[in-house]
Design a protein around this motif. Structure first.
Motif, PDB file in Angstrom:
ATOM      1  N   ALA A  22      42.679  49.376  50.537  1.00 20.41           N
ATOM      2  CA  ALA A  22      42.059  48.368  49.677  1.00 20.41           C
ATOM      3  C   ALA A  22      42.046  48.811  48.216  1.00 20.41           C
ATOM      4  N   ASP A  23      41.950  50.122  47.976  1.00 16.57           N
ATOM      5  CA  ASP A  23      41.953  50.613  46.599  1.00 16.57           C
ATOM      6  C   ASP A  23      43.270  50.319  45.899  1.00 16.57           C
ATOM      7  N   PRO A  28      41.397  43.219  46.410  1.00 16.93           N
ATOM      8  CA  PRO A  28      41.078  43.587  47.795  1.00 16.93           C
ATOM      9  C   PRO A  28      40.153  42.583  48.457  1.00 16.93           C
ATOM     10  N   LEU A  30      37.105  42.208  50.013  1.00 21.90           N
ATOM     11  CA  LEU A  30      35.916  43.059  50.098  1.00 21.90           C
ATOM     12  C   LEU A  30      35.173  42.869  51.409  1.00 21.90           C
ATOM     13  N   ALA A  33      36.800  44.965  54.039  1.00 25.87           N
ATOM     14  CA  ALA A  33      36.889  46.406  53.805  1.00 25.87           C
ATOM     15  C   ALA A  33      35.919  47.146  54.709  1.00 25.87           C
ATOM     16  N   ARG A  96      33.490  50.631  43.651  1.00 24.65           N
ATOM     17  CA  ARG A  96      34.751  50.809  42.923  1.00 24.65           C
ATOM     18  C   ARG A  96      35.755  49.695  43.180  1.00 24.65           C
ATOM     19  N   GLN A  97      35.744  49.094  44.359  1.00 21.16           N
ATOM     20  CA  GLN A  97      36.731  48.054  44.641  1.00 21.16           C
ATOM     21  C   GLN A  97      36.369  46.717  43.992  1.00 21.16           C
ATOM     22  N   ARG A  98      35.174  46.633  43.412  1.00 19.46           N
ATOM     23  CA  ARG A  98      34.793  45.433  42.676  1.00 19.46           C
ATOM     24  C   ARG A  98      35.014  45.588  41.177  1.00 19.46           C
ATOM     25  N   ARG A 101      40.736  45.376  37.783  1.00 16.19           N
ATOM     26  CA  ARG A 101      41.990  46.113  37.653  1.00 16.19           C
ATOM     27  C   ARG A 101      42.567  45.926  36.247  1.00 16.19           C
ATOM     28  N   SER A 130      40.832  50.916  36.277  1.00 12.33           N
ATOM     29  CA  SER A 130      39.921  49.814  36.553  1.00 12.33           C
ATOM     30  C   SER A 130      38.661  50.022  35.713  1.00 12.33           C
TER      31      SER A 130
END
Length: 402
Positions: A22-23, A28, A30, A33, A96-98, A101, A130
């Motif tokens: 996902a990173d 991604p 979410l 995940a 971190r995935q929110r 980018r 990011s």
């Protein structure tokens, strides 16, 4: 056997640790995940009134190719563990995935400067990093995670010379964000015997100490400094918050690794770690402007290699910020920010009496890597809290007066 090439491979493995599929995605899923939709831990930190970091998600998700938003301060970090710690302290609820980018100018400018296998090329599409905006007191803060790394990106341009795209990235951040201050933060190897696991060094100087791909560059061996007066009004508060996580820095009791050693007796119990902020300003904890040491391979301090006489700790990238700011100043830029290095001790000073090259097992490197892998996140929480202390002090002092 331990070699510089092997140390570069170690660095790449550590930089890649914790990355999930996902990173690598641009957007991604979410909910799907494995970490869940929040992707952030609740550390239960109680900040002083009015000084808690407040995440500021943008009303419309920006294009990855859009310029970075303006901010008073940029806080930039480098690895997954460091980003997780920064997110849990500064962007709670937005893991971190929110974070948004950022790919701006990657294909036309950066890709030709980056060698195959570099971390930035693993993402889909490749990206520079990011980011996420935060409000802290009166400050607009931009938290950034870089996918560029000094010792992982460069294309060879000569014997001991290579491209340095992370320097260009710093200059691009400065041009777009126009920050008053940049803080580069993250893990590092301790060089002082009395700066143990979890301590955090704060320094306004950085020195290149390269022995591999940048060993013949003009900047190698140079020290850069920022003449910013550190706003220390909230550092004691930061240290109190750090010490709330001291139990996460407990080291195990130790003895010989094999029963073949003629050892009789109980395991050796380590002392407790009580994380502290170590500052060079006014020679409080080390010589003034004692620099962070930037290497182009994984290095660590030992009780015999004397690195404490050269610098405050060892890491792999911060001097590139000093170089970028010096280049901007030399070019007559109308905006050169102050900067500071905040580095947490993720591995303590290693016993230099342990053997290294004469055996296949190098216990010095083994211990340095093991400490980093085991304590990188929790020591980075200490580093993020130290950064909070500096910015909280800056907010109270006033961005234009500090």
């Amino acid at each position: 056997m331990d070699t510089l090439d092997g140390r570069v491979d170690i660095a790449r493995a550590l930089l890649s640790a914790g990355i999930t599929p996902a990173d690598l995605e641009l957007s991604p899923d979410l909910a799907a995940a494995p970490e869940g939709p929040a992707l952030a831990a609740d550390l239960g930190i109680v900040f002083p009134d009015g000084l808690a970091p407040v995440p500021r998600p943008l009303g419309v998700e920006p294009s990855p190719d859009a310029a970075l938003p303006r901010a008073d301060v940029v806080v930039i970090t480098w690895t997954v563990a460091e980003q997780d710690a920064l997110a849990d302290v500064f962007t709670p609820g937005f893991g971190r995935q929110r974070w948004y980018r950022y790919t701006r100018r990657f294909e036309e400018h950066y890709r030709p400067l980056i060698r195959g296998g570099a971390p930035s090329l693993a993402a889909r599409p490749p990206r520079l990093g990011s980011y996420f905006p935060v409000k802290l007191g009166d400050l607009d803060v931009l938290c950034v995670k870089s996918e560029l790394h000094l010792n992982q990106d460069g294309l060879k341009t000569g014997e001991g010379t290579a491209t340095l795209p992370v320097r260009d990235f710093f200059e691009q951040i400065i041009e777009e964000v126009r920050p008053r201050v940049i803080a580069t933060i993250g893990t590092s190897g301790s060089v002082f015997a009395d700066f143990p696991l979890g301590d955090v060094v704060v320094t306004r100087a950085a020195k290149f100490r390269c022995q591999k791909e940048f060993r013949n560059e003009d900047f190698n061996g140079r020290t850069f400094r920022s003449d910013w007066t550190l706003p220390l009004g909230r550092i004691d508060d930061a240290q109190k918050l750090m010490r709330g996580f001291a139990d996460r820095l407990t080291e195990p009791p130790l003895g010989p690794p094999s029963t073949r050693f003629p050892f009789v007796g109980p395991l050796l119990e380590p002392p407790d770690n009580d994380p502290a902020v170590r500052i060079e300003q006014d020679a409080r904890d080390m010589p003034e402007f004692h620099p962070i040491l930037t290497t182009d391979y994984f290095e660590y301090g030992t009780s015999t290699n004397g690195l404490e006489h050269e610098g405050a700790a060892v890491e792999m990238g911060d001097a590139a910020l000093g170089l970028a700011c010096a280049d901007l100043a030399a070019a007559g830029s109308d905006h050169v920010p102050d900067w500071v290095v905040v580095r947490n001790m993720s591995d303590p000073q290693i016993n230099g009496e342990l053997p290294t090259r004469e055996f296949r097992l190098n216990p010095q490197t083994m211990w340095a890597v093991s400490y980093y892998e085991s304590y990188g996140y929790w020591t980075s929480v200490c580093g993020a809290l130290t950064t909070w202390g500096l910015l909280a002090g800056l907010s109270e002092a006033g961005i234009d007066d500090a």
